[in-house]
Design an enzyme around this catalytic site. Structure first.
Site, PDB file in Angstrom:
ATOM      1  N   GLN A  81     -94.657 -11.830  57.561  1.00  0.00           N
ATOM      2  CA  GLN A  81     -93.753 -11.045  56.711  1.00  0.00           C
ATOM      3  C   GLN A  81     -93.105 -11.971  55.683  1.00  0.00           C
ATOM      4  OE1 GLN A  81     -91.391  -8.048  59.324  1.00  0.00           O
ATOM      5  NE2 GLN A  81     -92.016  -9.702  60.702  1.00  0.00           N
ATOM      6  N   ASP A  84     -92.860 -17.280  51.786  1.00  0.00           N
ATOM      7  CA  ASP A  84     -92.555 -18.658  51.369  1.00  0.00           C
ATOM      8  C   ASP A  84     -93.787 -19.560  51.277  1.00  0.00           C
ATOM      9  OD1 ASP A  84     -91.075 -19.021  54.683  1.00  0.00           O
ATOM     10  OD2 ASP A  84     -93.163 -19.299  54.084  1.00  0.00           O
ATOM     11  N   HIS A  99     -95.862  -9.004  52.945  1.00  0.00           N
ATOM     12  CA  HIS A  99     -94.839  -8.748  51.932  1.00  0.00           C
ATOM     13  C   HIS A  99     -95.082  -9.528  50.660  1.00  0.00           C
ATOM     14  CE1 HIS A  99     -92.005  -7.391  55.408  1.00  0.00           C
ATOM     15  NE2 HIS A  99     -92.882  -6.476  55.071  1.00  0.00           N
ATOM     16  N   CYS A 107     -95.018 -10.613  35.116  1.00  0.00           N
ATOM     17  CA  CYS A 107     -94.277  -9.791  34.150  1.00  0.00           C
ATOM     18  C   CYS A 107     -94.726  -8.337  34.302  1.00  0.00           C
ATOM     19  CB  CYS A 107     -94.586 -10.276  32.733  1.00  0.00           C
ATOM     20  SG  CYS A 107     -93.937  -9.168  31.458  1.00  0.00           S
ATOM     21  N   CYS A 131     -90.201 -13.295  29.981  1.00  0.00           N
ATOM     22  CA  CYS A 131     -91.647 -13.572  30.017  1.00  0.00           C
ATOM     23  C   CYS A 131     -92.012 -14.487  28.846  1.00  0.00           C
ATOM     24  CB  CYS A 131     -92.414 -12.247  29.911  1.00  0.00           C
ATOM     25  SG  CYS A 131     -94.180 -12.456  29.686  1.00  0.00           S
ATOM     26  N   SER A 174     -87.221 -10.075  63.799  1.00  0.00           N
ATOM     27  CA  SER A 174     -86.295  -9.149  64.482  1.00  0.00           C
ATOM     28  C   SER A 174     -87.004  -7.837  64.775  1.00  0.00           C
ATOM     29  CB  SER A 174     -85.076  -8.901  63.582  1.00  0.00           C
ATOM     30  OG  SER A 174     -85.507  -8.313  62.352  1.00  0.00           O
ATOM     31  N   ASN A 198     -88.612 -15.659  70.073  1.00  0.00           N
ATOM     32  CA  ASN A 198     -87.565 -15.347  69.106  1.00  0.00           C
ATOM     33  C   ASN A 198     -86.244 -15.924  69.578  1.00  0.00           C
ATOM     34  OD1 ASN A 198     -87.214 -13.961  66.543  1.00  0.00           O
ATOM     35  ND2 ASN A 198     -85.745 -12.668  67.663  1.00  0.00           N
ATOM     36  N   ALA A 199     -85.325 -16.184  68.631  1.00  0.00           N
ATOM     37  CA  ALA A 199     -84.035 -16.777  69.044  1.00  0.00           C
ATOM     38  C   ALA A 199     -83.177 -15.755  69.764  1.00  0.00           C
ATOM     39  CB  ALA A 199     -83.305 -17.312  67.806  1.00  0.00           C
TER      40      ALA A 199
HETATM   41  N1  APR Z   1     -86.833 -19.734  66.015  1.00  0.00           N
HETATM   42  C1  APR Z   1     -87.160 -18.480  66.425  1.00  0.00           C
HETATM   43  N2  APR Z   1     -86.516 -17.360  65.996  1.00  0.00           N
HETATM   44  C2  APR Z   1     -85.490 -17.536  65.129  1.00  0.00           C
HETATM   45  C3  APR Z   1     -85.085 -18.808  64.664  1.00  0.00           C
HETATM   46  C4  APR Z   1     -85.801 -19.939  65.154  1.00  0.00           C
HETATM   47  N3  APR Z   1     -85.487 -21.199  64.774  1.00  0.00           N
HETATM   48  N4  APR Z   1     -84.035 -18.641  63.812  1.00  0.00           N
HETATM   49  C5  APR Z   1     -83.808 -17.306  63.734  1.00  0.00           C
HETATM   50  N5  APR Z   1     -84.667 -16.648  64.531  1.00  0.00           N
HETATM   51  C6  APR Z   1     -84.807 -15.200  64.728  1.00  0.00           C
HETATM   52  C7  APR Z   1     -83.541 -14.394  64.513  1.00  0.00           C
HETATM   53  O1  APR Z   1     -82.841 -14.280  65.737  1.00  0.00           O
HETATM   54  C8  APR Z   1     -84.090 -13.042  64.047  1.00  0.00           C
HETATM   55  O2  APR Z   1     -84.281 -12.151  65.149  1.00  0.00           O
HETATM   56  O3  APR Z   1     -85.704 -14.767  63.729  1.00  0.00           O
HETATM   57  C9  APR Z   1     -85.458 -13.382  63.466  1.00  0.00           C
HETATM   58  C10 APR Z   1     -85.515 -13.190  61.967  1.00  0.00           C
HETATM   59  O4  APR Z   1     -85.347 -11.819  61.728  1.00  0.00           O
HETATM   60  P1  APR Z   1     -85.177 -11.315  60.226  1.00  0.00           P
HETATM   61  O5  APR Z   1     -84.237 -12.195  59.489  1.00  0.00           O
HETATM   62  O6  APR Z   1     -84.918  -9.839  60.295  1.00  0.00           O
HETATM   63  O7  APR Z   1     -86.607 -11.592  59.583  1.00  0.00           O
HETATM   64  P2  APR Z   1     -87.885 -10.667  59.608  1.00  0.00           P
HETATM   65  O8  APR Z   1     -88.049 -10.008  60.941  1.00  0.00           O
HETATM   66  O9  APR Z   1     -89.003 -11.472  59.077  1.00  0.00           O
HETATM   67  O10 APR Z   1     -87.493  -9.530  58.515  1.00  0.00           O
HETATM   68  C11 APR Z   1     -88.527  -8.638  58.160  1.00  0.00           C
HETATM   69  O11 APR Z   1     -87.123  -7.719  56.433  1.00  0.00           O
HETATM   70  O12 APR Z   1     -85.643  -7.967  54.694  1.00  0.00           O
HETATM   71  C12 APR Z   1     -86.968  -7.749  55.013  1.00  0.00           C
HETATM   72  O13 APR Z   1     -88.788  -8.326  53.680  1.00  0.00           O
HETATM   73  C13 APR Z   1     -87.817  -8.888  54.499  1.00  0.00           C
HETATM   74  O14 APR Z   1     -89.805  -9.823  55.491  1.00  0.00           O
HETATM   75  C14 APR Z   1     -88.453  -9.464  55.759  1.00  0.00           C
HETATM   76  C15 APR Z   1     -88.385  -8.297  56.711  1.00  0.00           C
HETATM   77 ZN    ZN Z   2     -94.742 -10.238  29.584  1.00  0.00          ZN
END
Ligand code: APR
Ligand code: ZN
Length: 230
Positions: A81, A84, A99, A107, A131, A174, A198-199
């Site tokens: 998702q 970067d 994404h 542009c 642009c 998340s 996940n954290a």
């Molecule tokens: N290791 C593992 N998990 C981690 C760490 C880490 N070092 N640091 C943070 N986290 C966990 C957080 O606890 C959280 O549950 O990673 C998760 C990140 O969740 P989000 O910030 O919601 O990211 P994501 O699930 O990729 O969001 C999905 O939402 O806003 C849109 O387009 C955006 O692609 C993004 C999409």
């Molecule tokens: Zn242009």
């Protein structure tokens, strides 16, 4: 499948969870296509602040471990998702960007593409950036904003991988944004075992065979270690 959490240890703030971007910005306000077309400067002001950390980010041991697992033949590919580009930098070959990519800017008026780093560099004196070819103000990174359709080819490929998977590993997401969160659900429906790293807890933990609450930069290298020893 990965989310923003896998890049947190590269210095890129996540969206949710503590310190998440959405705790200081309203996602729809700054990252929806309607608001972007209304006021592209609002988007680029956030980017001026967040962009340098993203562009300076390097793959962390979690990204490198996933690339090693793919090289060792244990991992078919990464559905991400994230926009970067760090999985590609880490050496992952099959990366499906649900994404889009934040490294390219397009542009909307004339279609001209530019490197994000070049556009980011002129945000100091040009807000919103214009642009180079037509002077238009709708320079948009090739990422999916809220309200935009997902890249269908990427979504279809991700679902195909999920349905064919023996094991689906979800890291640093998340799992609250759809259709991305459908990918692990498709894998489980097709009989795959689910591993969540996940954290903090996620809404799909109850479907997982294994849930590891920890930092991906520590857990994934250990996982790769165990598998290469196996
Ligand atoms: N290791 C593992 N998990 C981690 C760490 C880490 N070092 N640091 C943070 N986290 C966990 C957080 O606890 C959280 O549950 O990673 C998760 C990140 O969740 P989000 O910030 O919601 O990211 P994501 O699930 O990729 O969001 C999905 O939402 O806003 C849109 O387009 C955006 O692609 C993004 C999409
Ligand atoms: Zn242009």
């Amino acid at each position: 499948m990965t989310g923003a959490g896998v890049s947190a240890e590269s210095g890129i703030p996540t969206f949710r969870g503590e310190g998440g971007l959405w705790s200081s910005y309203d996602p729809v306000k700054v990252a929806s296509i309607d608001n972007f077309l209304e006021d592209p400067a609002a988007y680029w002001r956030v980017s001026r602040e967040r962009g340098p950390a993203v562009l300076a980010a390097r793959p962390n041991p979690g990204h490198l471990a996933l690339a090693a697992l793919e090289t060792a033949g244990h991992l078919v590919g990464v559905v991400t998702q994230n926009t970067d580009g760090l999985h590609q930098d880490a050496g992952s070959r099959r990366v499906i960007e649900l994404h889009g990519s934040g490294r390219v800017v397009q542009c909307l008026d004339c279609g001209t593409r530019e490197k994000r780093a070049e556009v980011q560099a002129r945000l100091g004196e040009e807000m919103p950036p214009r642009c180079r070819a037509c002077g238009g103000v709708f320079l948009k990174p090739t990422v999916v904003l809220f309200g935009e359709a997902m890249p269908m080819a990427a979504v279809e490929e991700a679902f195909a991988l999920a349905k064919a998977a023996d094991v689906m590993l979800v890291v640093g997401s998340s799992l609250v944004v759809y259709p991305a969160a459908h990918v692990p659900l498709k894998a489980v429906e097709a009989g795959a075992a689910l591993i969540v790293v996940n954290a903090e807890p996620t809404p799909l933990d109850h479907l997982a065979t294994v849930v590891i609450h920890g930092r991906s930069g520590e857990v994934l290298p250990e996982l790769a270690e165990m598998l290469s020893a196996a």
